[in-house]
Structure formats: C-alpha cells, structure tokens
Design a protein around this motif. Structure first.
Motif, PDB file in Angstrom:
ATOM      1  N   THR A  33      54.285 -11.708  64.225  1.00  0.00           N
ATOM      2  CA  THR A  33      52.977 -11.096  64.008  1.00  0.00           C
ATOM      3  C   THR A  33      52.732 -10.937  62.516  1.00  0.00           C
ATOM      4  N   SER A  34      51.477 -10.995  62.169  1.00  0.00           N
ATOM      5  CA  SER A  34      51.034 -10.758  60.806  1.00  0.00           C
ATOM      6  C   SER A  34      49.892  -9.761  60.881  1.00  0.00           C
ATOM      7  N   PRO A  35      49.852  -8.762  60.007  1.00  0.00           N
ATOM      8  CA  PRO A  35      48.779  -7.761  60.083  1.00  0.00           C
ATOM      9  C   PRO A  35      47.379  -8.362  59.994  1.00  0.00           C
ATOM     10  N   PRO A  68      48.722 -18.723  58.404  1.00  0.00           N
ATOM     11  CA  PRO A  68      48.517 -17.924  57.202  1.00  0.00           C
ATOM     12  C   PRO A  68      47.041 -17.762  56.840  1.00  0.00           C
ATOM     13  N   ASP A  69      46.224 -18.687  57.289  1.00  0.00           N
ATOM     14  CA  ASP A  69      44.780 -18.572  57.075  1.00  0.00           C
ATOM     15  C   ASP A  69      44.081 -19.309  58.207  1.00  0.00           C
ATOM     16  N   SER A 128      62.798  -9.166  61.662  1.00  0.00           N
ATOM     17  CA  SER A 128      62.797  -9.640  60.283  1.00  0.00           C
ATOM     18  C   SER A 128      61.428  -9.453  59.650  1.00  0.00           C
ATOM     19  N   TYR A 129      61.425  -9.399  58.325  1.00  0.00           N
ATOM     20  CA  TYR A 129      60.228  -9.160  57.530  1.00  0.00           C
ATOM     21  C   TYR A 129      60.187 -10.201  56.415  1.00  0.00           C
ATOM     22  N   PHE A 130      59.052 -10.866  56.252  1.00  0.00           N
ATOM     23  CA  PHE A 130      58.866 -11.850  55.194  1.00  0.00           C
ATOM     24  C   PHE A 130      57.656 -11.437  54.356  1.00  0.00           C
ATOM     25  N   ILE A 139      52.160 -11.351  54.979  1.00  0.00           N
ATOM     26  CA  ILE A 139      53.309 -10.602  55.477  1.00  0.00           C
ATOM     27  C   ILE A 139      53.557 -11.088  56.896  1.00  0.00           C
ATOM     28  N   LEU A 140      54.803 -11.240  57.267  1.00  0.00           N
ATOM     29  CA  LEU A 140      55.142 -11.714  58.602  1.00  0.00           C
ATOM     30  C   LEU A 140      56.294 -10.886  59.150  1.00  0.00           C
TER      31      LEU A 140
END
Length: 152
Positions: A33-35, A68-69, A128-130, A139-140
């Motif tokens: 997930t990405s915010p 990402p977009d 995990s956090y990227f 942010i992922l």
C-alpha cells in the motif's frame, strides 16, 4: 550518488557469498500500500548471507503492483540491501533490517528501507517500509509472508 549505491549493491552481492557462514533463499508474497496510490500485490525474493549467528547481509528484489503515479503502466522493481539482525526469542527469531534500495520503473531512484518481522521455524511474516529519497512523496508499505530455504 545513484552509481555509488548501485556499485555498493553489486559489491555486497559478489563478496557476501564468499565469506558467508549460511546462505538462505526466501521467496515471499504479500500486499502493498501507498498513502497516495492505493493497494496492490507484491512478489519478492530475498537472499541472506550469514556473517554471524545474529547478523546477516540480505538483499533481493520486490515487484509490486502499486503504481507510483497514474501514468505508469509497469511494475515497480525495488532492490533492497539490508543489514539484518536476527534476535532469538524462544522458538522464534525477531528480524530487524535496514538499508538502501534502488527503484526501477519509468525512472531510476534511490531510497531507504526498513523491515521488521518474525521468523518461526522456516516461515517468515513481516512489514517493510520504503521511502524514495529522490521523490519524497513516494512511500510504500509491504506486508508479506515467506518460506526460507537453506542453501548452505
């Protein structure tokens, strides 16, 4: 700076297996997930090279479907390299990982990543956090499960 990170990653993957006490392979699957961009699935493979019983160098790849977009139609490929600490607690191990990563998509980017999880026997579950350092809005988060195979 991107070239320096890529050289560091290649160096770790070439040198680590030579001096490793243990070598492990770990396929994983999970959700991402990405915010800003919703939910997706992830598929990853990790390779761990044991330096001691508590410290490993861990690297691999992560494919995810979170875009990402809104213009991107390709999967993200993230390649992290972690300093991995494995703390034994009764029948389990707590894993704490941190390190840089390189992202490949319609562009190349670098960032930082961290991971925490629990290993029980050969099974793994972790979060995990990227954080992309070149595009700060990226942010992922990944939640994944995996199974560990010992090679050596």
């Amino acid at each position: 700076m991107k070239n320096g990170v890529i050289v560091l990653i290649l160096f770790v993957f070439i040198i680590s297996p030579i001096h490793a006490k243990d070598i492990e392979l770990e396929p994983r699957i999970g959700v991402s997930t990405s915010p800003y961009n919703g939910w997706g699935l992830n598929l990853s493979g990790m390779a761990s090279f044991g330096v001691s019983s508590l410290f490993y160098i861990q690297g691999g790849f992560l494919l995810n479907t979170v875009k990402p977009d809104s213009y991107s139609n390709v999967l993200d490929l993230d390649i992290p390299v972690y300093a991995s600490f494995r703390i034994p607690v009764k029948n389990t191990k707590i894993r704490l990982n941190a390190g840089p990563y390189v992202k490949f998509n319609n562009y190349t980017a670098i960032g930082i990543s961290a991971e925490g999880g629990v290993e029980y026997k050969r099974f793994y579950a972790g979060l995990s956090y990227f954080q992309n350092c070149t595009q700060h809005h990226e942010i992922l988060f990944n939640l994944s499960v995996g199974y560990k195979f010992k090679v050596r």
